[in-house]
Structures are given as C-alpha cells and as structure tokens.
Design a protein around this motif. Structure first.
Motif, PDB file in Angstrom:
ATOM      1  N   UNK A 222       1.029  -0.964   0.341  1.00 33.30           N
ATOM      2  CA  UNK A 222      -0.652  -0.159  -0.599  1.00 33.30           C
ATOM      3  C   UNK A 222       0.564   1.250   0.046  1.00 33.30           C
ATOM      4  N   UNK A 223       0.477   2.169  -0.752  1.00 37.53           N
ATOM      5  CA  UNK A 223       1.646   3.288  -1.605  1.00 37.53           C
ATOM      6  C   UNK A 223       0.933   4.980  -1.068  1.00 37.53           C
ATOM      7  N   UNK A 224       0.464   5.597   0.534  1.00 35.02           N
ATOM      8  CA  UNK A 224      -0.019   7.201   0.123  1.00 35.02           C
ATOM      9  C   UNK A 224       0.820   7.624  -1.313  1.00 35.02           C
ATOM     10  N   UNK A 234      -2.895   4.116  -3.027  1.00 33.08           N
ATOM     11  CA  UNK A 234      -2.562   3.108  -4.477  1.00 33.08           C
ATOM     12  C   UNK A 234      -2.229   1.860  -3.506  1.00 33.08           C
ATOM     13  N   UNK A 235      -3.047   0.409  -4.587  1.00 32.31           N
ATOM     14  CA  UNK A 235      -2.705  -0.221  -3.703  1.00 32.31           C
ATOM     15  C   UNK A 235      -1.658  -1.317  -5.008  1.00 32.31           C
ATOM     16  N   UNK A 236      -1.130  -3.060  -4.974  1.00 31.55           N
ATOM     17  CA  UNK A 236      -0.867  -3.410  -5.844  1.00 31.55           C
ATOM     18  C   UNK A 236      -1.488  -4.569  -5.657  1.00 31.55           C
ATOM     19  N   UNK A 237      -2.783  -5.062  -6.270  1.00 31.94           N
ATOM     20  CA  UNK A 237      -2.797  -6.319  -5.793  1.00 31.94           C
ATOM     21  C   UNK A 237      -2.546  -7.866  -6.812  1.00 31.94           C
ATOM     22  N   UNK A 250      -9.991   7.033  -2.558  1.00 30.49           N
ATOM     23  CA  UNK A 250      -9.044   8.330  -1.895  1.00 30.49           C
ATOM     24  C   UNK A 250      -8.948   7.619  -0.417  1.00 30.49           C
ATOM     25  N   UNK A 251      -9.070   6.606  -0.100  1.00 29.81           N
ATOM     26  CA  UNK A 251      -9.640   6.018   1.156  1.00 29.81           C
ATOM     27  C   UNK A 251      -9.077   4.859   1.230  1.00 29.81           C
ATOM     28  N   UNK A 252      -8.283   4.132   1.873  1.00 22.88           N
ATOM     29  CA  UNK A 252      -7.627   2.607   1.777  1.00 22.88           C
ATOM     30  C   UNK A 252      -8.472   2.037   3.519  1.00 22.88           C
ATOM     31  N   UNK A 544       0.566   8.900   7.364  1.00 26.63           N
ATOM     32  CA  UNK A 544      -0.119   8.362   6.295  1.00 26.63           C
ATOM     33  C   UNK A 544      -1.424   9.081   6.142  1.00 26.63           C
ATOM     34  N   UNK A 545      -0.973   9.542   4.908  1.00 26.85           N
ATOM     35  CA  UNK A 545      -2.772  10.028   4.655  1.00 26.85           C
ATOM     36  C   UNK A 545      -3.649   9.029   4.018  1.00 26.85           C
ATOM     37  N   UNK A 546      -4.866   8.444   4.692  1.00 25.09           N
ATOM     38  CA  UNK A 546      -6.250   7.934   3.559  1.00 25.09           C
ATOM     39  C   UNK A 546      -5.673   6.547   3.466  1.00 25.09           C
ATOM     40  N   UNK A 547      -5.243   6.021   5.045  1.00 26.01           N
ATOM     41  CA  UNK A 547      -4.608   4.784   5.218  1.00 26.01           C
ATOM     42  C   UNK A 547      -5.198   4.572   7.317  1.00 26.01           C
TER      43      UNK A 547
END
Length: 583
Positions: A222-224, A234-237, A250-252, A544-547
C-alpha cells in the motif's frame, strides 16, 4: 453483488474507487455494509475466493519461534482447532486460525458474542499499556448497531440478564467483589435459524450497485501518493495464477486480520524502509491472544445441576429467541486487589464413549472401533435417536427454507429453549459423562510479542509473517487463581463443590495446559501516544494520509470476551468517520 476473480481482468488493470477495503472478513464486510445505499464506490479486495480453497490456505503459513511457547500448547491446539476450520492446518498455521475466503474467520466462528467490560477500557495500574483512547460510553451506540449487523438481540451480558429472564434458573449467589454473571450471546444466520452466522454467504446475497468484490486478490503493498495535489492511496494486488492489478482510492482500510495487517504494513516500504506507519518500530508489536485452560471439574452426579445453571438460555423478545451461554466474569475489585488480568469462565461437558450419535457418526464414516458396541449404543437410546432425527430433519437442505423457518418460529414462541438446544447440540442430543469449567483469560499487551517479516516467501512471493509470542506469567497466574476462586465461592454459596484440576493443585504454572483461542489481536493497536501504538483513535495510521486499519489488530487490550462484537463495533465507528470525507 458484483464479484469477480482478479485473474478475469487483463494483467496490469487499474481500478479507481472511493474506498478500498483490503480483506473480506468480519471487519471489512461490516464497513462495506455501512456504505450500502450510498453514492460511495467501494471495492473489496479479498485474498481468498468466495469459499476457502486448499491453494489459498497455503498462503496462511506462519513462521513461529517455537522455543517461546510450551510444548503442551503446540500439541493441544491441533486437537482444539482442528475441527473448527475446514481447511485449517496446524503445520501451516503455527499461530492463529485464519480462513482465507469471503467472510474470513467467521467461516469457523462459533458465534459467541459479548462486549468488553467497562474496566477493559480503563487504565489499570497493574497492567502495562492498559487503557483505550475512549471509554465504553463512546462505543455503546456502535455496540448496539453491531448487534443488529450480527443478527443479535439488544444484549444483556451481565447480572442485568436476570432482570429480563423469565425461566426457572436464577442468578447464583456469589460475592459481587469477586464474580458476576457473564453471558455470551450467539450470532445466528438470517437464512438458517438453527445455524450460526457466516458473513460471506450472507454478503453474497446482497444486491448493491456501489459495491464490488475482487476475490483471489492479495494486497502486496500500500502506497500513499500525491497526484497534482490530490491525496490518494495506491495498492498493488496479486493473485494465484498470475493476476496483477493496481487500485487507486481516496481511502484505504486494511482489514485482513491481526497477522496480515501487520505483515502488509511492514511490506509496504516505498515511503519508509521499515514499513508503513512504522516510524517508531510499533507495527507488529503487542501481539495478543486469549488463552484458556480447564480449571475445575465436578462429580458426575452434578452434571444436570451445573449444566442447567451454567448452560444455554433462551431469552425471548418479540417473535425471536436470543441465545445465551451463562458463565462467570472476574470483577474489578478482586482484579485490582490481586493484580489479575480480566478473566471469564464457562461450563464445558464431555460426551460419553457410548454416546449414540457419536456411535452412529463413526459407523457412517467407517471409523468405528467396534461395530457391535456402537450398534448396541444406538439401540439403547431410541428416544434420543428419534429426537435427533427430528432435529436433523429441520436442518436438512431438502426442507424448503420457508417451511423450516415457519416450523422453528412456531417452536420458538412455544418453547424458547428449542433453538438454544439446537445450537448447543448441533442438531442432535448427546449423552454427557462429565462437566467442569474452562477459563479464558486476557493477555496484556507486551512489546516483545510481535509479528515480523521472515526471510521465507509464499507462493505469491510475499515474506511470511514470523511470530514471537509467549503467554507471560500474569495470565497463567490468573487462570490458576480463577480455579481457586470458583471453588471458594461455590462452596460458600452452597453450590456443588468444584474439584480443582491437577495442575492447580500442584501449583505449577509451567504445567498449565493452555491453548490459544484464535482471537489474535494487537499488532497495530490504537493509542494516544505514537510510541505505544500504530493508529490513532479513529484507526488512521499515523503519518499516512488516507490509510486506516480495522479488525482485532487495533484493539489496545483484549479483555476476555470473544472479540467479534467489539471488532464489528469499532469497524462501524470507523465507517462513520470515513463517511465524513466520502459522502
């Protein structure tokens, strides 16, 4: 519900969504439900499939420092957990019980639900790192909402239960400075009135256009990010079979269990080589689990009396019956006086070797040690077998659901304990030969109990989580004292005399036959101070904004109650916080 396998999309696909929820277990699905009927686009990334598979179970592998746990714990957990989860393997999951599939560990859940005690939220001088960022009053409205999500009635979990109960059993006359009644309520399926709740199958039946589910979609990192001044995450799946995609949200919310939550943060190193939110080396620390052990037993002549007083109860309200199990909770005065952890105790009963339904099961599976003995056991109990056959009829898939529900609802109104008995016996009555009490104890948050990344990888190329965990002296001492106090209080109250387990008589803490209860918590705990935790009171990862993180990993302490009701309550609280920015 739009459910797709990650592998069905072209490799390198990019998904855009408002809210990404990583993990489709109790916490993740609860948060998703809070956005039903809104304009918020929600994507759930579930590492497993819609149901558990052998291939996904292998992803649950854990490296355990075995010299930190007693040998009795390793051997006993095979027996204790082996029958609960369909795909669980003690060799793969050397710590915890995880079910990788939609619904998460609710696939192996017994449905036991209870809130934490008021003092679980408080700072206790004798318990290191105790205290929550908020108290039970703040969480109360979310507990009520969580009860509805779990198909529970508005609960009575302590001595107030007896104000509502109209049956013949009565509150035991025990010293209130030592014990109070503690009751666990059971979450029942909305689709089958004689089965516990399974969140995955219930969720699949929903029809919400703003919710999408990707299965076989494991979050690698997971990458803000900041894109033209807009904060995104952003998240890599990745998936078994070669699937790969990116998600921009926008939010994870990371909601994949206490082990995986910590592992994922540690593996997300683009902003910090030590892991996301790990500026103070707190990610993965304070790993906790409940432990239980047998503490007292009773002479067989008292089986009926004890199982009646401390067994299962039906509490009728409107046109439903809520199911409870009655036990004991250790109260604050004795905890403070003796420096004990919070602890509860509940009745357990053992089946006879000539139990007729057990004999029938052995015959049908070809596992009978003595066909003649098992046939005789069945023939000796025609009444019990007839009753069981009727109950199994109600559970059969061949009975239309509408008819089955109608029959059960009539019996609930006429005989409220019917459904309770169904749950207790899993559809068939059993012959009991002994009973006693097991105790379940809180483990305090210890900084050296932790999750780290090992140097070994799974089939997806992820570093396996490495567990360092030891029980600590205080929980073991509390278990011993719990047995002694039950004996003392029962004798004073004129109840049947409990007999202490041999390990308590010997006074040997090294001989406590503990077992973890798969209530893994800690590892990303809430705190007011960033030197003792990972997320703030709103479950946001610091710096970590948004996490955000949801699930048992955010609980600062673990009480003694089974955690699903608390996990669900905190998840609803988090969902309300997210709505402020997303709706």
């Amino acid at each position: 519900m739009d459910i797709k396998n990650l592998n069905s999309f072209p490799e390198g696909e990019t998904f855009e969504t408002d809210l990404l929820i990583i993990g489709g277990g109790a916490a993740g699905l609860t948060i998703a439900r809070e956005f039903f009927g809104t304009s918020v686009k929600v994507l759930i990334a579930e590492s497993g499939d819609t149901e558990q598979t052998d291939e996904h179970e292998k992803l649950n592998e854990v490296i355990l420092e075995s010299d930190t746990v007693p040998e009795t714990w390793i051997s006993r957990r095979r027996e204790y957990h082996g029958h609960q989860a369909e795909k669980w393997s003690a060799d793969v999951q050397r710590f915890g019980v995880r079910c990788r599939g939609l619904g998460g560990s609710t696939a192996a859940w017994a449905g036991k639900s209870a809130p934490f005690s008021a003092h679980d939220f408080a700072r206790r001088d004798w318990l290191p790192e105790s205290g929550w960022p908020f108290d039970e009053n703040d969480l109360e409205p979310y507990i009520r909402r969580a009860e509805r999500r779990l198909n529970l009635g508005e609960g009575s979990y302590g001595d107030d239960f007896w104000d509502r109960y109209t049956g013949k059993a009565t509150k035991p006359n025990l010293d209130p400075d030592v014990f109070s009644s503690f009751l666990w309520q059971f979450a029942r399926s909305r689709n089958n009135p004689v089965s516990m709740m399974r969140m995955g199958p219930d969720f699949i039946l929903e029809k919400e256009d703003n919710i999408r589910v990707l299965v076989n979609a494991t979050a690698k990192c997971v990458t803000p990010i900041e894109d033209a001044g807009t904060e995104m995450v952003e998240a890599d799946l990745i998936g078994l079979g070669g699937g790969y995609a990116k998600v921009r949200a926008k939010k994870v919310v990371i909601a994949c269990g206490a082990l995986e939550n910590a592992r994922l943060l540690l593996a997300s190193t683009s902003k910090n080589p030590n892991g996301l939110g790990n500026d103070r080396d707190q990610v993965g620390r304070y790993l906790m689990d409940h432990m239980n052990a047998p503490v007292v037993k009773f002479d067989p002549k008292y089986i009926k009396q004890i199982t009646y007083q401390f067994g299962f109860f039906g509490l009728q309200s409107n046109n439903r019956v809520d199911m409870y199990m009655h036990g004991l909770g250790l109260n604050m005065p004795i905890q403070a006086e003796e420096g004990l952890n919070n602890c509860g105790a509940y009745c357990v009963a053992d089946r006879a070797e000539d139990d007729p339904w057990g004999a029938l099961a052995g015959l049908l599976r070809g596992q009978s040690d003595s066909v003649i003995r098992d046939v005789l056991s069945i023939l000796k109990a025609p009444g019990m077998m007839f009753t069981g056959a009727g109950r199994l009829f109600l559970q059969s898939d061949r009975v239309p659901r509408g008819l089955r529900n109608a029959i059960v609802n009539v019996m609930v109104r006429m005989m409220p304990n019917f459904v309770v008995e169904e749950y207790q016996t899993q559809g068939v009555p059993h012959k009991l030969i002994s009973c006693g009490f097991d105790a379940i104890v809180e483990q305090e948050p210890l900084t050296h109990n932790r999750i780290q990344l090992s140097d070994q990888k799974n089939a997806l190329g992820e570093f396996l989580p490495q567990v360092t965990w030891e029980p600590g002296e205080r929980p073991l001492r509390t278990l011993m004292r719990m047995g002694e106090l039950i004996r003392e209080q029962f004798i004073k109250a004129g109840l049947p005399e409990p007999l202490l387990e041999d390990w308590i008589i010997a006074g040997d803490l090294s001989a406590v036959p503990i077992i973890d209860t798969a209530h893994t918590s800690g590892t990303t705990r809430m705190s007011t101070d960033e030197t003792t935790g990972v997320v703030d009171e709103n479950c946001k990862v610091r710096h970590c904004q948004g996490v955000y993180v949801a699930g048992g990993s955010v609980l600062p302490t673990c009480g003694h109650a089974n955690p699903t009701l608390m996990i669900t309550s905190v998840a609803i609280r988090l969902a309300d916080h997210l709505k402020q920015d997303l709706t």
